[in-house]
Design a protein around this motif. Structure first.
Motif, PDB file in Angstrom:
ATOM      1  N   ASN A  78       1.391   5.683   6.531  1.00 57.64           N
ATOM      2  CA  ASN A  78       0.891   6.026   5.207  1.00 57.64           C
ATOM      3  C   ASN A  78      -0.369   6.878   5.308  1.00 57.64           C
ATOM      4  OD1 ASN A  78      -1.242   4.230   5.725  1.00 57.64           O
ATOM      5  ND2 ASN A  78      -0.315   2.568   4.543  1.00 57.64           N
ATOM      6  N   ASP A 122      -1.041  -4.619  -0.571  1.00 59.62           N
ATOM      7  CA  ASP A 122      -2.279  -3.866  -0.804  1.00 59.62           C
ATOM      8  C   ASP A 122      -2.077  -2.753  -1.826  1.00 59.62           C
ATOM      9  OD1 ASP A 122      -3.636  -5.454   0.976  1.00 59.62           O
ATOM     10  OD2 ASP A 122      -3.510  -4.047   2.646  1.00 59.62           O
ATOM     11  N   ALA A 123      -0.901  -2.133  -1.819  1.00 65.71           N
ATOM     12  CA  ALA A 123      -0.622  -1.078  -2.800  1.00 65.71           C
ATOM     13  C   ALA A 123      -0.640  -1.642  -4.213  1.00 65.71           C
ATOM     14  CB  ALA A 123       0.731  -0.432  -2.502  1.00 65.71           C
ATOM     15  N   GLN A 162       1.840  -6.333   4.492  1.00 66.35           N
ATOM     16  CA  GLN A 162       0.513  -6.155   3.903  1.00 66.35           C
ATOM     17  C   GLN A 162       0.334  -4.838   3.143  1.00 66.35           C
ATOM     18  OE1 GLN A 162      -1.520  -8.907   4.032  1.00 66.35           O
ATOM     19  NE2 GLN A 162      -2.528  -7.768   2.398  1.00 66.35           N
ATOM     20  N   PRO A 163       0.815  -3.693   3.656  1.00 65.83           N
ATOM     21  CA  PRO A 163       0.642  -2.453   2.887  1.00 65.83           C
ATOM     22  C   PRO A 163       1.282  -2.503   1.502  1.00 65.83           C
ATOM     23  CG  PRO A 163       1.236  -1.947   5.150  1.00 65.83           C
ATOM     24  CD  PRO A 163       1.415  -3.424   4.983  1.00 65.83           C
ATOM     25  N   ARG A 219      -1.992   4.038   8.645  1.00 68.04           N
ATOM     26  CA  ARG A 219      -1.429   2.779   9.130  1.00 68.04           C
ATOM     27  C   ARG A 219       0.061   2.921   9.380  1.00 68.04           C
ATOM     28  NH1 ARG A 219      -2.787  -3.210   6.760  1.00 68.04           N
ATOM     29  NH2 ARG A 219      -1.384  -4.410   8.103  1.00 68.04           N
ATOM     30  N   ASN A 228      -3.315   6.133   4.783  1.00 66.35           N
ATOM     31  CA  ASN A 228      -4.444   5.421   5.375  1.00 66.35           C
ATOM     32  C   ASN A 228      -4.371   5.443   6.900  1.00 66.35           C
ATOM     33  OD1 ASN A 228      -5.641   4.655   2.918  1.00 66.35           O
ATOM     34  ND2 ASN A 228      -4.252   2.916   2.727  1.00 66.35           N
ATOM     35  N   GLN A 287      -1.920   5.948  -1.501  1.00 67.61           N
ATOM     36  CA  GLN A 287      -2.268   6.102  -0.091  1.00 67.61           C
ATOM     37  C   GLN A 287      -1.623   5.046   0.797  1.00 67.61           C
ATOM     38  OE1 GLN A 287      -6.627   8.272  -0.627  1.00 67.61           O
ATOM     39  NE2 GLN A 287      -6.351   6.656   0.883  1.00 67.61           N
ATOM     40  N   TYR A 288      -1.101   3.979   0.196  1.00 66.07           N
ATOM     41  CA  TYR A 288      -0.439   2.927   0.969  1.00 66.07           C
ATOM     42  C   TYR A 288       1.048   3.206   1.173  1.00 66.07           C
ATOM     43  CZ  TYR A 288      -4.691   0.205   0.217  1.00 66.07           C
ATOM     44  OH  TYR A 288      -6.004  -0.225   0.203  1.00 66.07           O
TER      45      TYR A 288
END
Length: 621
Positions: free
Chosen positions: A384, A411-412, A407-408, A388, A386, A448-449
């Motif tokens: 992504n 987090d998004a 987690q992404p 990651r 970021n 961004q995720y």
């Protein structure tokens, strides 16, 4: 995606079922885990219709929904299913041949461990009749998109999930009526659906006949019919259309955030719009939704059915345009222009029924489902914005992902919802809505995720390639971390039902996702609603740089209006932090660093602050 015989194709098409990135219980769990991370500032006044509270019965309700559907609440269908249990939906709507098929999906509803569910959730009132029922944010995310096409809230911020008032859900059309459940509250039934339960739907994918009449929304089978109608024409779940839909709905939610500043009741409307946006956002974490395109097929299906001028379709097109999407009227393809028009109110009607059936586009729909299923099951390693890398899967495979890979997605969701509450603070601090909803705004940080670059997929079809939407996403979020030289030339091919071929395999990576590091000079930006003293808060935006040889690096963070706080990280671990350098409200970190990639977090001493800052990096031997 090989050619098959006409008979095999016909049978496969007839048995087509819902094509979603995640099952309902997965959408619910992802969104509620994201919502759990959201911090609602104490200065924000919420109406009684919106709360964030502990939910000690979250897991129990997931189990209750599965028991209602199939009579057991474990992950072992072979051991625990009893076809003779009464009061069970799928024992009443059941057939091994043609009549009903939902039992296969319902037996696979995944019940998570107690440690995997949120302790607290955001709850928002929704209506099926005259009285409100609190739904978790995740339940609304699960319903919008797969069971409800549009978002409708009236001027009193009363948000409806049904086309007209119903109080009870009935099971009168069961083909085994002795096993049928008694009528239950309609809102409870919808919460069961949002917890993973598929309503009754035809074994032939409703290709021949529906279970219920078009207006019988108080019959359980109608919701299975509607699920399949939406699946027929759901291009807003896929590729570029999905990104445009998310951005448009998120911006529409921001419109109601502003209205909520004067009248808090509009927080309910904002969160209903956001829930619809989040369904499209989370779909993009399934490879089949990144790769597959359904815009041409959906457009052709709606055009042939003379549905393009129907209010629900017009509403969706307005959403897509609000999110920078532009549909080609000649073929239905949607491009992302990167231009965001002014945010305006979306007008809608309560009933969004649309008789969307495949007709001549059955074969293309099957091919798109084939792409969708194969790519979702295969998954891929992605990156992504970021930086990651993580693995993506779809359709019942969420439980197979590691906590790091989940987690992404969480987090998004958290970034998207948090941005609504942060926008309220920013507006109070004098930031304009035009600036909040513009290209490059930090309130699109959730993008961004998203997986925008495919490192490796199982079949090696897309090695080292960008998603079709990557270029527009990079432009809209204003990302400065990655170079874009190969984003146009190394993208995945446009695959739709018109292709029906296996993509060409990549013998080697088309490109690599290259980092772009700001020069050792001055970097100017701003906080719109900062995250305070935190290296992970959504309001504090990371900036990366690279050290190629052992060097002393000095980082200065200055602001004339905000008390600055500075973090330096390596591999997500804090190496140093500073506040009030030299008895000022600025911050500085100076230390010798080894070669590697480092992250600067320009933070603030206190949360929810808005203002400009200047970051200066100096590198010496």
């Amino acid at each position: 995606m090989n050619k098959v015989s006409l008979l095999t194709l016909l049978l496969s098409v007839c048995h087509i079922h819902i094509a979603g990135a995640f099952n309902s219980e997965e959408h619910k769990l992802i969104a509620d885990l994201g919502g759990e991370k959201v911090v609602i500032h104490q200065n924000i006044k919420l109406p009684p219709s919106v709360t964030k509270e502990k939910d000690e019965h979250y897991l129990a309700f997931l189990k209750e929904a599965k028991r209602f559907a199939v009579g057991f609440d474990t992950n072992d269908s072979g051991k625990d299913y009893d076809k003779n249990r009464k009061g069970v939906q799928d024992n009443a709507f059941w057939s091994t041949v043609l009549k009903y098929r939902q039992i296969e999906a319902n037996q696979r509803i995944w019940i998570p461990k107690p440690s995997e569910v949120p302790a607290s959730v955001i709850k928002v009132d929704a209506y099926t009749g005259v009285k409100p029922t609190p739904f978790s944010l995740g339940e609304l995310v699960a319903l919008y998109g797969d069971f409800r096409r549009t978002t409708y809230c009236d001027t009193s911020a009363t948000c409806y999930l049904t086309n007209h008032d119903i109080e009870q859900m009935k099971f009168e059309r069961a083909n085994y009526p002795d096993f049928a459940p008694k009528p239950i509250p309609a809102a409870t039934y919808l919460r069961y659906i949002a917890s993973g339960m598929e309503p009754p739907h035809g074994g032939l994918g409703n290709a021949v006949v529906n279970s219920e009449k078009d207006d019988e929304i108080d019959q359980a089978g109608w919701w299975g019919d509607e699920m399949l109608r939406l699946a027929n024409s759901n291009d807003w779940h896929f590729s570029r259309v999905g990104i445009a839909f998310y951005i448009g709905m998120h911006r529409a939610a921001l419109f109601y955030v502003k209205k909520a500043m004067k009248d808090p009741k509009y927080w309910a409307t904002a969160l209903h719009y956001e829930a619809n946006a989040l369904h499209a956002l989370t779909d993009f974490f399934a490879l089949g939704h990144v790769i597959t395109n359904r815009d041409e097929t959906t457009f052709g299906m709606l055009k042939d059915g003379k549905l393009l001028n129907k209010p629900p379709v017009i509403w969706q097109e307005q959403v897509i345009q609000l999110g920078s999407g532009q549909r080609d009227p000649s073929n239905g393809r949607v491009l992302l222009t990167g231009f965001l028009p002014p945010i305006t109110q979306l007008k809608n009607q309560r009933s969004d029924f649309l008789p969307a059936y495949r007709s001549l586009y059955t074969w293309r729909s099957y091919s798109e489902k084939d792409y969708h299923d194969v790519f979702n099951e295969a998954g891929a390693m992605v990156t992504n914005l970021n930086g990651r890398q993580f693995k993506v899967l779809g359709d019942s495979f969420l439980y197979q992902l590691s906590a790091e890979d989940k987690q992404p997605i969480i987090d998004a969701v958290a970034a998207s919802v948090q941005s609504l509450f942060d926008a309220s603070i920013a507006l109070k601090n004098g930031i304009t809505m035009k600036r909040i909803g513009a290209v490059g705004s930090s309130f699109f940080r959730a993008l961004q995720y998203l997986p925008v670059f495919i490192e490796q997929d199982r079949e090696k079809n897309f090695v080292g390639r960008y998603a079709l939407s990557a270029h527009a996403i990079i432009n809209i979020v204003g990302n400065r971390i990655f170079q874009q030289s190969n984003v146009i030339s190394c993208v995945v091919p446009y695959l739709s039902g018109a292709d029906w071929v296996s993509p060409t395999k990549d013998t080697k990576a088309c490109t690599q996702m290259k980092r772009y590091f700001p020069p050792m000079d001055t970097y100017k930006s701003n906080w719109l609603a900062s995250g305070g003293k935190s290296s992970t808060a959504i309001g504090n935006h990371p900036i990366q740089f690279e050290v190629t040889t052992p060097s002393k690096v000095t980082i200065d963070l200055k602001s004339s209006t905000v008390d600055a706080y500075l973090y330096l990280l390596k591999d997500n671990k804090v190496l140093a932090s500073n506040d009030n350098h030299g008895k000022t409200k600025n911050a500085q970190i100076s230390m010798t660093l080894k070669p590697g990639v480092y992250t600067i977090i320009p933070a603030t001493a206190y949360p929810k602050k808005s203002g400009d800052f200047e970051l200066k990096l100096r590198q010496g031997k």
